[in-house]
Design an enzyme around this catalytic site. Sequence first.
Site, PDB file in Angstrom:
ATOM      1  CE  LYS A 180      -2.508  -0.009   3.705  1.00 39.51           C
ATOM      2  NZ  LYS A 180      -2.066  -1.197   4.401  1.00 39.51           N
TER       3      LYS A 180
ATOM      4  NE  ARG B 216       7.084  -2.698   6.260  1.00 43.23           N
ATOM      5  CZ  ARG B 216       5.829  -2.263   6.286  1.00 43.23           C
ATOM      6  NH1 ARG B 216       5.197  -1.983   5.169  1.00 43.23           N
ATOM      7  NH2 ARG B 216       5.202  -2.131   7.429  1.00 43.23           N
TER       8      ARG B 216
ATOM      9  NE  ARG C 149      -4.960  -0.045   9.572  1.00 45.89           N
ATOM     10  CZ  ARG C 149      -3.839   0.474   9.076  1.00 45.89           C
ATOM     11  NH1 ARG C 149      -3.828   1.708   8.637  1.00 45.89           N
ATOM     12  NH2 ARG C 149      -2.734  -0.257   9.004  1.00 45.89           N
TER      13      ARG C 149
ATOM     14  NE  ARG D 273       1.162  -3.814  11.386  1.00 47.82           N
ATOM     15  CZ  ARG D 273       2.259  -3.765  10.608  1.00 47.82           C
ATOM     16  NH1 ARG D 273       3.359  -4.375  11.005  1.00 47.82           N
ATOM     17  NH2 ARG D 273       2.240  -3.131   9.477  1.00 47.82           N
TER      18      ARG D 273
ATOM     19  NE  ARG E 298       5.459   0.089  10.340  1.00 52.04           N
ATOM     20  CZ  ARG E 298       4.268   0.173   9.765  1.00 52.04           C
ATOM     21  NH1 ARG E 298       4.142   0.747   8.579  1.00 52.04           N
ATOM     22  NH2 ARG E 298       3.201  -0.306  10.353  1.00 52.04           N
TER      23      ARG E 298
END
Length: 218
Positions: free
Chosen positions: A14, A128, A89, A172, A161
């Site tokens: 995203k 990531r 969301r 999540r 992160r």
Amino acid sequence: MPYLVLLGAPGSGKGTQASVLAKALGVPHVASGDLLRAHVAQQTELGRMAHQYMTRGELVPDDVTIAMVMERLDQPDARQGAVLDGFPRTVVQAEALDARLAERGAGVDRALLLVVPDDELVRRLAGRWLCRQCGASYHEVSNPPRQPGRCDRCGGPLFQRDDDTPTVVRKRLAVFREQTLPLLDYYRRQGKLVEVDGVGEIAQVREALLAAALGTPA
Ligand code: AMP
């Protein structure tokens, strides 16, 4: 100029794609997660409160996120269009967004869903790395930076992160299924939802998203 909502699970791409899409369309990229992380970094009252939810992988309460994103959308550069990433969301957030855009004679033009299988999401999040300066996203295996720890685009430092750890990632993904998937029906009923295959080269996904953003929904 359009208001586009980009939907997808954590790790679906995203952020990367929203930034590319916003540039291509000449509208700002409004990412609720980035706005929240800026508050956390600046240690504002909102940031301190939001951080507790974010580190657990839970959603920050609707009233807080809604007020924060609406304030961003009220800024002059976002009065004609935006690519929204990570917001809405929940259905409550989607309704608040519709109400605010309706006040300016606008609405959400399309909701684009990036579809990526679960095992691929977990793989992507685990490796990531993000640029602290410009937000560019890398993967240590599939898209490594030329120089470890440095952004190819701006030379900024890369970081991982603290909510990309396996336990928080699982939470999540569960939160996405429970609270964000109902949004698909919300936009589907309005004929605005377009599903796009999120697996493949970044450029290939970008082309599919652009076509979906500008074309007629199926
Ligand atoms: P993201 O960068 O979009 O993955 O968001 C990171 C975290 O920020 C999420 O796991 C939530 O804790 C919080 N967050 C971001 N956007 C929202 C939102 N629209 N509503 C509630 N919480 C959010």
